[in-house]
Design a protein around this motif. Sequence first.
Motif, PDB file in Angstrom:
ATOM      1  N   LEU A  10       0.816  -1.218   0.000  1.00  0.00           N
ATOM      2  CA  LEU A  10       0.000   0.000   0.000  1.00  0.00           C
ATOM      3  C   LEU A  10       0.847   1.264   0.000  1.00  0.00           C
ATOM      4  O   LEU A  10       0.319   2.361  -0.177  1.00  0.00           O
ATOM      5  CB  LEU A  10      -0.944  -0.003   1.206  1.00  0.00           C
ATOM      6  CG  LEU A  10      -2.043  -1.076   1.173  1.00  0.00           C
ATOM      7  CD1 LEU A  10      -2.797  -1.101   2.491  1.00  0.00           C
ATOM      8  CD2 LEU A  10      -3.009  -0.812   0.014  1.00  0.00           C
ATOM      9  N   PHE A  19      -5.084  -0.046  -5.922  1.00  0.00           N
ATOM     10  CA  PHE A  19      -5.927  -0.477  -4.801  1.00  0.00           C
ATOM     11  C   PHE A  19      -7.000   0.551  -4.498  1.00  0.00           C
ATOM     12  O   PHE A  19      -8.182   0.209  -4.358  1.00  0.00           O
ATOM     13  CB  PHE A  19      -5.077  -0.721  -3.549  1.00  0.00           C
ATOM     14  CG  PHE A  19      -5.905  -0.960  -2.309  1.00  0.00           C
ATOM     15  CD1 PHE A  19      -6.401  -2.221  -2.038  1.00  0.00           C
ATOM     16  CD2 PHE A  19      -6.208   0.084  -1.436  1.00  0.00           C
ATOM     17  CE1 PHE A  19      -7.182  -2.445  -0.915  1.00  0.00           C
ATOM     18  CE2 PHE A  19      -6.988  -0.133  -0.315  1.00  0.00           C
ATOM     19  CZ  PHE A  19      -7.476  -1.401  -0.049  1.00  0.00           C
ATOM     20  N   LYS A 131      -8.928  -5.338 -13.013  1.00  0.00           N
ATOM     21  CA  LYS A 131      -8.651  -5.523 -11.587  1.00  0.00           C
ATOM     22  C   LYS A 131      -7.766  -6.734 -11.328  1.00  0.00           C
ATOM     23  O   LYS A 131      -6.782  -6.649 -10.580  1.00  0.00           O
ATOM     24  CB  LYS A 131      -9.984  -5.659 -10.843  1.00  0.00           C
ATOM     25  CG  LYS A 131      -9.889  -5.958  -9.369  1.00  0.00           C
ATOM     26  CD  LYS A 131     -11.280  -6.039  -8.774  1.00  0.00           C
ATOM     27  CE  LYS A 131     -11.277  -6.438  -7.320  1.00  0.00           C
ATOM     28  NZ  LYS A 131     -12.634  -6.511  -6.757  1.00  0.00           N
ATOM     29  N   VAL A 151      -6.706  -6.864  -1.817  1.00  0.00           N
ATOM     30  CA  VAL A 151      -7.750  -6.425  -2.744  1.00  0.00           C
ATOM     31  C   VAL A 151      -9.114  -6.961  -2.309  1.00  0.00           C
ATOM     32  O   VAL A 151     -10.114  -6.216  -2.304  1.00  0.00           O
ATOM     33  CB  VAL A 151      -7.418  -6.862  -4.188  1.00  0.00           C
ATOM     34  CG1 VAL A 151      -8.626  -6.696  -5.099  1.00  0.00           C
ATOM     35  CG2 VAL A 151      -6.249  -6.049  -4.724  1.00  0.00           C
TER      36      VAL A 151
END
Length: 628
Positions: A10, A19, A131, A151
């Motif tokens: 992240l 994300f 995605k 995710v």
Amino acid sequence: MSHPSQFDLLKQRRFAPFFWTQFLGAFNDNLFKTALVVALAFDAASWTDLPASLITNLVPGLFILPYVLFSATSGQIAEKVEKGRLARMIKWLEIGIMSVAAVGWFTHTLPLLLLAVLGMGTHSTLFGPVKYAYMPQHLKPEELTGGNGIVEMGTFVGILLGQVFGAIIVNFKPDGIAWLAAATVGFAVLGLVAAHGIPNTPAPQPDLKVNLNPLTESVRNIRFSASNRTVFLSMLGNSWFWFYGAIVLAQFPVYAKDFLKGDNSVFVLLLTMFSLGIGAGSLLCEKLSGRKVEIGLVPFGSIGLSLFGIDLYLASLGYSASGTVDAFAMAMQPGAWRIILDVILIGVFGGFFIVPLFALIQLRADPQHLSRTIAGMNILNALFMVVATGVAILLLKEGFTIPELFLVTAILNGLVAAYIFSLVPEFLMRFLAWILIHTVHKVKTVDADRIPAEGGAVLVCNHVSYVDAIVIVAASPRPIRFVMDHRIFKTPFFGWIFRTAKAIPIAPAKEDPWLMEKAFVDIAQALHEGELVCIFPEGKLTSTGEMNEFKGGISKIIERTKVPVIPMALRGLWGHLFSRSKDSLLERAFCKGFRSQLSLAVGQPVDPTDVTPEMLYRQVAELRGDWK
């Protein structure tokens, strides 16, 4: 050496913008849909003359429809267009859709809002292949499980927050609708801002000619995916999870109201617990998998889905409330915490089930066809959810109660899982290996990344016990074909496991020359097809703890097929219950019993031109050291 946490992703540009783009999309979808359903459920007369029940069922149906119609096209687009650019185009589409919805809110025009529902379904359909096809292009194989876990956690938290805030904001009087219209457009803009940070992600097939016929392309996609048996059955397993989830989640509102005697806060509590369970299970996958794609978690997840689904039925029978209760009062009722725990654990084990399947599909699917594979899976998901709705309606119409529906779904899950795992025995083998190294033993691997991620290779290892193969399987990211004595291969029960694992039986030339020759042919074919083959060159278990002489079979294998040879050494298994140690059973159980330490050390690949039994013996002995 310690590994970075999955949360470190992240902080990195290769993952964080992607994300937040998908998180904001999931949040906004559910913020809008939930607000519309709540508005129609509680104030239908001011919007339409149609029954509220019809409209509230129409909304999810309209949202799913584009998955069936446009998934095949969206998969092709994701193969053809650079994914960062495509994500930004989709976010611009979302802003336009939410602007149409805002006009619908302000003018009290239901057709515009329903059009926006259809548009957001299209938005999600277009983003789906992006995605899941994005991650394999930016994450290492050992990061896929952790990345998918984050995710999935983000998706379900986004869904949860969107549903909660959608239900709250729309009920603010008199300005709730204005706030909602502004919020949905605002979050679409934030999604576009996040998408601008997504790094360049080249299209796998920029010259692909898009087939605009959704029917023929859908059939072609699914047929192509079916050519890879493991990937296709993983797709079906994924779709089954959405079948299970669609039935269970769809019952929560009525279950909360009629069986738990709760108000809307009880429904929110159930939804929150399920979503937190999914998030926790998804995040735990990386730790439980040892930073690799561990499909052994899939049977574990399936077992939990059935067990706790059955227990939710049993727990419901023991619950009672004297009157309408809110979430806090419901939690104080006898038996309530068992229900809440069951809902959480269904979510946790759902995470164990779904995350490794996503990672396996991403790892094993053809990279040139991954977006279309994901699109095909989305079609299957939508069809399974539609069937789930039909099954639930049929069973309820036949007089089943909602707890009984939970029970039927849990039993069906067990039957479907057993069928899938019988078709792909790799799931079962990985599960047995995972259980062994996470319950009975503590297994440390040294340089396991030297086992090649693709291509044929021969693994050679010392032979200490009857569980050697299971320890090696647990350390490998790929399936392994083991060469074993034909008498062991034929043993009752275990023989079925060996056959399903595609082990290769071998016999000494003086005992059965035909079987020995067939074994070498099977080994050559497996290596030619890019598989891993493991042999124990000693040809028998050690009876002293010391290594026996390596026989010449490895030379015959390499003469036929020039592939790398990977030396490996098992350490800590001598004296195990399943070794040939002369110690008493009690002593072996005490010394090598529950949570004993084992290790598998992997050496550098050896060029086939340098391979001799004597050289491999020295390398394996050096890797093993003094720890038997």
